[in-house]
Design a protein around this motif. Structure first.
Motif, mmCIF file in Angstrom:
data_model
loop_
_atom_site.group_PDB
_atom_site.id
_atom_site.type_symbol
_atom_site.label_atom_id
_atom_site.label_comp_id
_atom_site.label_asym_id
_atom_site.label_seq_id
_atom_site.Cartn_x
_atom_site.Cartn_y
_atom_site.Cartn_z
ATOM 1 N N ASN A 71 1.119 -1.389 -0.005
ATOM 2 C CA ASN A 71 -0.014 0.206 -0.197
ATOM 3 C C ASN A 71 0.837 1.525 0.332
ATOM 4 O O ASN A 71 1.745 1.850 0.990
ATOM 5 C CB ASN A 71 -0.996 -0.012 0.966
ATOM 6 N N ASN A 72 0.874 2.248 -1.275
ATOM 7 C CA ASN A 72 1.365 3.486 -1.295
ATOM 8 C C ASN A 72 0.283 4.479 -1.458
ATOM 9 O O ASN A 72 0.994 5.345 -1.352
ATOM 10 C CB ASN A 72 2.638 3.406 -1.982
ATOM 11 N N ARG A 73 -1.277 4.063 -0.715
ATOM 12 C CA ARG A 73 -1.664 5.069 -1.248
ATOM 13 C C ARG A 73 -2.905 5.298 0.313
ATOM 14 O O ARG A 73 -3.057 6.293 -0.089
ATOM 15 C CB ARG A 73 -3.101 4.709 -2.237
ATOM 16 N N TYR A 74 -2.504 4.942 0.966
ATOM 17 C CA TYR A 74 -3.272 4.865 2.160
ATOM 18 C C TYR A 74 -2.547 5.347 3.334
ATOM 19 O O TYR A 74 -1.705 4.263 4.109
ATOM 20 C CB TYR A 74 -4.742 4.004 2.595
ATOM 21 N N GLU A 75 -3.222 5.915 5.032
ATOM 22 C CA GLU A 75 -2.384 5.464 6.238
ATOM 23 C C GLU A 75 -2.132 4.490 6.105
ATOM 24 O O GLU A 75 -3.371 3.174 6.650
ATOM 25 C CB GLU A 75 -2.876 6.489 6.646
ATOM 26 N N LEU A 76 -1.353 3.947 6.675
ATOM 27 C CA LEU A 76 -1.285 2.171 7.370
ATOM 28 C C LEU A 76 -2.303 1.951 9.218
ATOM 29 O O LEU A 76 -1.859 2.904 9.074
ATOM 30 C CB LEU A 76 0.067 0.774 7.237
ATOM 31 N N ILE A 77 -3.261 0.037 8.592
ATOM 32 C CA ILE A 77 -3.865 0.593 9.444
ATOM 33 C C ILE A 77 -3.411 -0.632 10.919
ATOM 34 O O ILE A 77 -2.769 -1.518 9.815
ATOM 35 C CB ILE A 77 -5.340 -0.184 9.447
ATOM 36 N N ASP A 78 -2.888 -0.546 12.048
ATOM 37 C CA ASP A 78 -2.712 -1.313 13.280
ATOM 38 C C ASP A 78 -3.573 -2.130 12.828
ATOM 39 O O ASP A 78 -4.077 -1.961 14.302
ATOM 40 C CB ASP A 78 -2.306 -0.346 13.961
ATOM 41 N N GLY A 79 -3.415 -3.605 13.063
ATOM 42 C CA GLY A 79 -4.779 -4.299 13.491
ATOM 43 C C GLY A 79 -4.623 -4.215 14.262
ATOM 44 O O GLY A 79 -5.880 -4.496 15.213
ATOM 45 N N SER A 80 -3.883 -4.509 15.097
ATOM 46 C CA SER A 80 -3.446 -5.309 16.755
ATOM 47 C C SER A 80 -4.530 -4.525 18.035
ATOM 48 O O SER A 80 -4.793 -4.404 18.571
ATOM 49 C CB SER A 80 -2.402 -4.977 17.119
ATOM 50 N N GLN A 81 -4.530 -2.843 17.411
ATOM 51 C CA GLN A 81 -5.303 -1.806 17.997
ATOM 52 C C GLN A 81 -6.976 -2.363 18.362
ATOM 53 O O GLN A 81 -7.676 -1.292 18.479
ATOM 54 C CB GLN A 81 -5.010 -0.331 17.252
ATOM 55 N N PHE A 82 -7.247 -3.344 16.820
ATOM 56 C CA PHE A 82 -8.971 -3.189 17.147
ATOM 57 C C PHE A 82 -9.508 -5.038 16.947
ATOM 58 O O PHE A 82 -8.240 -5.650 16.960
ATOM 59 C CB PHE A 82 -9.383 -3.079 15.421
ATOM 60 N N ASP A 83 -10.383 -4.338 17.468
ATOM 61 C CA ASP A 83 -10.890 -6.245 18.114
ATOM 62 C C ASP A 83 -12.008 -6.781 17.619
ATOM 63 O O ASP A 83 -12.329 -7.729 17.791
ATOM 64 C CB ASP A 83 -11.014 -6.158 19.614
ATOM 65 N N CYS A 84 -12.692 -6.433 16.551
ATOM 66 C CA CYS A 84 -13.835 -6.799 15.502
ATOM 67 C C CYS A 84 -13.966 -6.815 14.570
ATOM 68 O O CYS A 84 -13.264 -5.016 14.100
ATOM 69 C CB CYS A 84 -15.287 -6.313 16.646
ATOM 70 N N VAL A 85 -14.484 -6.816 13.471
ATOM 71 C CA VAL A 85 -15.236 -6.563 12.668
ATOM 72 C C VAL A 85 -17.259 -6.460 11.842
ATOM 73 O O VAL A 85 -17.516 -7.552 12.912
ATOM 74 C CB VAL A 85 -14.642 -7.142 11.260
ATOM 75 N N SER A 86 -16.800 -4.837 10.984
ATOM 76 C CA SER A 86 -18.767 -5.272 11.287
ATOM 77 C C SER A 86 -18.719 -4.766 10.439
ATOM 78 O O SER A 86 -18.323 -3.733 9.295
ATOM 79 C CB SER A 86 -19.035 -4.489 12.719
ATOM 80 N N LEU A 87 -19.461 -5.733 9.106
ATOM 81 C CA LEU A 87 -20.230 -4.978 8.170
ATOM 82 C C LEU A 87 -21.354 -4.131 8.744
ATOM 83 O O LEU A 87 -21.633 -3.075 9.405
ATOM 84 C CB LEU A 87 -21.180 -5.763 7.801
#
Length: 466
Positions: A130-146
């Protein structure tokens, strides 16, 4: 019968009798345009695990077939027979659940699916970071929701944040104005819950007609029952960058989820089966069988839409932004009435359930297409099974049947079981949701009659004694 061949690598020899969908590493060489790679590149990854990649390829393949092969040439104008040849990396795993996958998707879309898996070594679009968007640190999140931008997904987001969770929301980018509306709602939520970690990742899959298809219009379909399956597998891909056990939430009220038929001729045609308990339990078993640990959960499955609204009616974010949510089955159609989409039409089945949930909680101000006012005149003007009044007419028929049979202990259970098996406990739970939802609809009908004297009660045959 449709016979489909899906490629994710360049294949020099494909049987001449197969319709071809290419999902290649370069979009310009594909007839399935997608930015699905953002689901892992946003986390600084070159690719997802092999089994998650396979799941994504299956989801993209099924959605492409669903959107580009007409139901009109099937014997009943609905159920298609589809053979689809799909490349996968974890061949043995998918062969072991082939029958379960076919049954799962046949229940979801109402078609007859047959899968033919073949071995692949190709990783889709694993050549760039990825060179377009700010990277996301997945460890900071605990769930995904539609996050569709609908009333339920908006309320679901508020529920998660009120429980102090840190969600990543996943959206399906159907068209740009809807994506902007989704982003606006997410930004409003972020502003109010600024001490929690929140992010939003939309993605898109846009299939063109099969490469070797002719110009007939049978290579286009307006329905898309499988879009929700693609939506879910995209969310699972995001969850895989958070942690092996991160849950994937699908917030949707139980009345829509159980997909009750309004009339015998409309057996579940009004809405998707994505959150039917049979589908969710079958999908979770399939994911577990192939080694994917993410659970799919609908925490609103035992609530009516009105009860969901009641849960948030005093939340300032909800009160300020509920009008901006889009629950409509065809939100882009307002452009034909010279209204900038997306807009809730106010007369389709999801819009009617939405209006009932809001009116029953005192929210009488909402935004709908002003060209259509519910009432007897609306029904008579569009008096056709394929016209704009068909959902309202079917809903009024269902309400009348409920009123006439409210004291019959078997009436509601029989309706619930007409669309899929349920346990005894599920029957009791969904019977309560069904009855609650019917009372919300009755409140809406009474409100419309009181405000507009529009003849809905007369059309319904309401006597006021039941």
């Amino acid at each position: 019968m449709y016979d489909i061949w899906v490629n994710k690598e360049v294949v020099h020899s494909v049987p001449n009798d197969k319709l071809i969908f290419n999902i290649l590493s370069k979009n310009q060489k594909s007839n399935v345009k997608t930015d699905v790679e953002m689901l892992w590149r946003r986390f600084g990854k070159l690719y997802v695990s092999d089994i998650i990649e396979d799941l994504l390829i299956i989801g993209i393949s099924v959605f492409s077939v669903d959107k580009r092969l007409s139901r009109r040439i099937s014997e009943d104008n609905w159920s298609r027979s589809i053979n689809v040849h799909v490349p996968v990396i974890e061949l043995e795993k998918w062969l072991s659940v082939k029958a379960e996958l076919e049954e799962l998707l046949s229940f979801l879309s109402g078609d007859h699916w047959t899968f033919h898996f073949r071995k692949s070594k190709e990783k889709l679009r694993g050549n760039k970071l990825n060179n377009r968007y700010e990277l996301i640190d997945g460890s900071q999140f605990d769930c995904v929701s539609l996050f569709s931008g609908g009333l339920d997904s908006f309320a679901g987001a508020l529920t998660l944040l009120e429980k102090h969770q840190n969600p990543i929301f996943v959206g399906f980018r159907e068209y740009s104005s809807l994506t902007r509306r989704q982003a606006d709602l997410i930004n409003a939520i972020k502003k109010s819950y600024n001490k929690q970690k929140i992010n939003f990742i939309p993605f898109n899959v846009s299939p063109r007609k099969p490469l070797n298809a002719d110009d007939r219009d049978i290579y286009h379909e307006n329905t898309s029952r499988s879009r929700s399956f693609l939506f879910i597998v995209g969310a699972v891909a995001v969850a895989s960058s958070i942690g092996d056990n991160a849950p994937v939430y699908i917030p949707e009220n139980g009345f829509i989820g159980i997909n009750v038929p309004l009339t015998q001729s409309r057996n579940g045609s009004c809405s998707t089966r994505t959150t039917h308990p049979r589908f969710i339990s079958s999908l979770n078993r399939l994911l577990e069988a192939v080694g994917i640990k993410h659970k799919i959960v609908n925490f609103y499955s035992k609530k009516s839409k009105g009860e969901i609204v009641a849960e948030h009616k005093n939340n300032e974010v909800f009160r300020n932004y509920y009008k901006e949510t889009i629950s409509c089955a065809h939100p882009s159609q307002s452009r034909y009435d010279k209204i900038t989409p997306p807009t809730n039409c106010g007369y389709c089945y999801p819009c009617l359930i939405r209006k009932a949930s809001l009116v029953s909680n005192g929210f009488i101000e909402d935004v709908y297409n002003f060209n259509y006012k519910l009432g007897k005149s609306f029904i008579e003007e569009y008096d056709s099974l394929v016209g704009k009044s068909s959902d309202l007419r079917a809903l009024l028929y269902a309400v009348r049947k409920y009123i006439d049979n409210v004291h019959n202990d078997l009436f509601v259970p029989n309706i619930l079981l007409s669309h899929g098996s349920l346990t005894l406990n599920e029957i009791k739970l969904y019977e309560r949701v069904y009855k609650q939802s019917m009372h919300e609809l009755i409140e809406m009908i009474k409100y419309e009659e009181k405000q507009h004297k529009d003849g809905l009660l007369e059309y319904l045959g309401w006597t006021g004694n039941k």
